[in-house]
Design a protein around this motif. Structure first.
Motif, short mmCIF file in Angstrom:
data_model
loop_
_atom_site.label_atom_id
_atom_site.label_comp_id
_atom_site.label_asym_id
_atom_site.label_seq_id
_atom_site.Cartn_x
_atom_site.Cartn_y
_atom_site.Cartn_z
N GLY A 1 0.82 -1.21 0.00
CA GLY A 1 0.00 0.00 0.00
C GLY A 1 0.85 1.25 0.00
O GLY A 1 0.55 2.24 -0.68
N ASN A 2 1.94 1.20 0.74
CA ASN A 2 2.85 2.33 0.80
C ASN A 2 3.50 2.59 -0.56
O ASN A 2 3.61 3.74 -1.00
CB ASN A 2 3.92 2.06 1.86
CG ASN A 2 4.65 3.32 2.28
OD1 ASN A 2 4.11 4.42 2.23
ND2 ASN A 2 5.90 3.17 2.70
N LEU A 3 3.92 1.51 -1.24
CA LEU A 3 4.54 1.65 -2.56
C LEU A 3 3.58 2.24 -3.58
O LEU A 3 3.95 3.12 -4.36
CB LEU A 3 5.06 0.29 -3.04
CG LEU A 3 6.33 -0.24 -2.38
CD1 LEU A 3 6.62 -1.66 -2.84
CD2 LEU A 3 7.52 0.68 -2.72
N VAL A 4 2.34 1.74 -3.59
CA VAL A 4 1.36 2.24 -4.55
C VAL A 4 1.00 3.70 -4.25
O VAL A 4 0.86 4.52 -5.16
CB VAL A 4 0.10 1.35 -4.55
CG1 VAL A 4 -1.00 1.98 -5.40
CG2 VAL A 4 0.44 -0.03 -5.08
N THR A 5 0.88 4.03 -2.97
CA THR A 5 0.60 5.42 -2.60
C THR A 5 1.72 6.34 -3.06
O THR A 5 1.48 7.42 -3.61
CB THR A 5 0.43 5.55 -1.06
OG1 THR A 5 -0.68 4.74 -0.66
CG2 THR A 5 0.19 6.99 -0.66
N LYS A 6 2.96 5.91 -2.87
CA LYS A 6 4.11 6.70 -3.31
C LYS A 6 4.10 6.86 -4.82
O LYS A 6 4.36 7.96 -5.35
CB LYS A 6 5.40 6.01 -2.85
CG LYS A 6 6.67 6.76 -3.21
CD LYS A 6 6.84 8.01 -2.39
CE LYS A 6 8.20 8.66 -2.64
NZ LYS A 6 8.37 9.91 -1.88
N ALA A 7 3.78 5.78 -5.53
CA ALA A 7 3.78 5.83 -7.00
C ALA A 7 2.66 6.72 -7.54
O ALA A 7 2.87 7.47 -8.49
CB ALA A 7 3.64 4.41 -7.55
N LYS A 8 1.48 6.65 -6.92
CA LYS A 8 0.33 7.39 -7.44
C LYS A 8 0.26 8.83 -6.96
O LYS A 8 -0.14 9.73 -7.71
CB LYS A 8 -0.97 6.66 -7.07
CG LYS A 8 -1.20 5.37 -7.83
CD LYS A 8 -2.59 4.82 -7.58
CE LYS A 8 -2.87 3.62 -8.47
NZ LYS A 8 -4.26 3.13 -8.34
N LEU A 9 0.61 9.06 -5.69
CA LEU A 9 0.42 10.39 -5.11
C LEU A 9 1.71 11.10 -4.74
O LEU A 9 1.69 12.28 -4.41
CB LEU A 9 -0.49 10.30 -3.88
CG LEU A 9 -1.89 9.69 -4.10
CD1 LEU A 9 -2.71 9.78 -2.82
CD2 LEU A 9 -2.61 10.37 -5.25
N GLY A 10 2.82 10.38 -4.73
CA GLY A 10 4.11 11.03 -4.52
C GLY A 10 4.53 11.20 -3.08
O GLY A 10 5.49 11.92 -2.79
N PHE A 11 3.83 10.56 -2.15
CA PHE A 11 4.26 10.62 -0.75
C PHE A 11 4.04 9.26 -0.10
O PHE A 11 3.28 8.43 -0.60
CB PHE A 11 3.51 11.71 0.02
CG PHE A 11 2.04 11.45 0.19
CD1 PHE A 11 1.56 10.74 1.28
CD2 PHE A 11 1.13 11.93 -0.73
CE1 PHE A 11 0.20 10.50 1.44
CE2 PHE A 11 -0.23 11.70 -0.58
CZ PHE A 11 -0.69 10.98 0.50
N SER A 12 4.73 9.04 1.00
CA SER A 12 4.65 7.76 1.70
C SER A 12 3.90 7.93 3.02
O SER A 12 3.62 9.05 3.46
CB SER A 12 6.05 7.22 1.99
OG SER A 12 6.70 8.01 2.96
N TYR A 13 3.59 6.83 3.66
CA TYR A 13 2.92 6.88 4.96
C TYR A 13 3.72 7.71 5.97
O TYR A 13 3.15 8.47 6.76
CB TYR A 13 2.72 5.47 5.51
CG TYR A 13 1.78 4.59 4.71
CD1 TYR A 13 0.90 5.13 3.77
CD2 TYR A 13 1.76 3.21 4.90
CE1 TYR A 13 0.05 4.32 3.04
CE2 TYR A 13 0.90 2.39 4.19
CZ TYR A 13 0.05 2.96 3.25
OH TYR A 13 -0.80 2.15 2.55
N ASP A 14 5.03 7.54 5.95
CA ASP A 14 5.86 8.25 6.92
C ASP A 14 5.83 9.76 6.71
O ASP A 14 6.11 10.52 7.64
CB ASP A 14 7.31 7.75 6.85
CG ASP A 14 7.45 6.34 7.38
OD1 ASP A 14 6.60 5.92 8.19
OD2 ASP A 14 8.40 5.64 6.98
N ASP A 15 5.49 10.19 5.50
CA ASP A 15 5.41 11.62 5.22
C ASP A 15 4.21 12.28 5.90
O ASP A 15 4.09 13.51 5.90
CB ASP A 15 5.32 11.87 3.71
CG ASP A 15 6.60 11.53 2.98
OD1 ASP A 15 7.67 11.68 3.59
OD2 ASP A 15 6.53 11.11 1.81
N THR A 16 3.32 11.48 6.48
CA THR A 16 2.14 12.03 7.14
C THR A 16 2.26 12.02 8.67
O THR A 16 1.26 12.25 9.36
CB THR A 16 0.87 11.24 6.74
OG1 THR A 16 0.94 9.92 7.29
CG2 THR A 16 0.73 11.15 5.23
#
Length: 318
Positions: A229-244
């Protein structure tokens, strides 16, 4: 021998492709469950009167007592329109003002009870719709990450309307608390905001997602689902879980902050407010805790105490 070797290579390739496909499908599923949590239909403004009635709030009396102007500004991040209600006692916008940020499943009307508390004390209020909520049609909900830019846009808008001697405060609850917390780490907040209030705030997106994954009782390991989920979020939206992570942003703030939380919270656990409080590096901070109230319900169950703590805090640090 060559044929056996070729078959082995093909099997390996298929296995790798299968793992990749499984990983992507898993990650995409997690992405959809976490970044598109609410819809405009589910959080429709039309549903708000029923919610407010259940809270014992007289919406029609509120509308007749105060001037409510619905406004729209464009996001400087992605251009989408951010709707808000600008609420005043007499139409004069050059006054101390609070920006209210609702939580998940809410909209700008669901914070009207809090708006009334501030209006009665002489403050104007801006209550706006967060992404995918109310009349805000932005697609994704990003646990405060992109939402913090929208809050910054409304603070910037306020700066064009009120004199420098007027106070600007921000209040956010639950998911909206994460929006406020992330925004507090920005130069805009440090330059423009006089005080902030976080009511039962989300501090850690990764924790909340992992807990939801555990509840789903799927056959896949939670760590695997989180990673995909983290990888797909990074690929689609440009940020990771840790960025929040709210704690990392709020370390940078010089704004006085009041944290409100409850030890009985089952949605944003008590430790989240504690973590945010301890992450604030300055001493202009307070924490107000009750033992037995449900999530984001302290205002209703301990109204006098809630108001006393909020207004005392504002008086001390405004």
């Amino acid at each position: 021998m060559k044929k056996i070797k070729f078959i082995g290579i093909m099997i390996l390739i298929y296995l790798i492709l299968g793992i990749i496909a499984t990983g992507y499908l898993t990650g995409d599923g997690v992405f959809k469950e976490t970044m598109q949590i609410v819809t405009n239909k589910e959080t429709s403004i039309a549903n708000s009167p029923i919610y407010l009635m259940k809270k014992g709030f007289d919406l029609e009396a509120f509308k007749s007592e105060y001037t409510i102007e619905t406004i729209h500004i464009n996001s400087t991040l992605d251009g989408h329109m951010i709707p808000a209600d600008y609420i005043t006692a007499n139409g004069d916008k050059n006054s101390d003002t609070i920006v209210l940020v609702h939580g998940l499943w809410g909209n700008r009307l669901t914070v009207y009870p809090m708006a009334k508390m501030f209006l009665e004390k002489g403050y104007n209020v801006i209550a706006y719709d967060q992404r995918s909520s109310g009349d805000n049609t932005a697609l994704y909900t990003t646990f405060g990450y992109w939402e913090s830019h929208d809050l910054g846009d409304y603070v910037a808008y306020l700066n064009t309307l009120v004199d420098e001697d007027k106070s600007i405060g921000i209040w956010g609850t639950s998911f909206g608390g994460a929006t406020v917390g992330i925004y507090l780490g920005s130069k805009s907040a440090n330059d423009s905001v006089n005080f902030a209030i976080l009511d039962c705030p989300v501090s850690n997106m990764r924790y909340l997602i992992s807990r939801e994954m555990e509840k789903m009782n799927m056959d896949l390991p939670v760590n695997f689902m989180m990673a995909m989920g983290n990888l797909v979020t990074k690929a689609k939206l440009g940020f990771s879980y840790d960025d929040t992570d709210v704690n990392e942003y709020i370390r940078k703030t010089n704004v006085p902050v009041l944290i409100i939380n409850t030890k009985a919270d089952q949605i944003t656990p008590y430790f989240m407010g504690e973590d945010i409080y301890h992450s604030i590096s300055h001493t202009n901070k307070k924490i107000f805790t009750v033992d037995d109230s449900e999530h984001a319900n302290i205002f209703y169950e301990y109204n006098d105490l809630y108001e006393h703590n909020v207004m005392t805090f504002i008086k001390d640090f405004e």
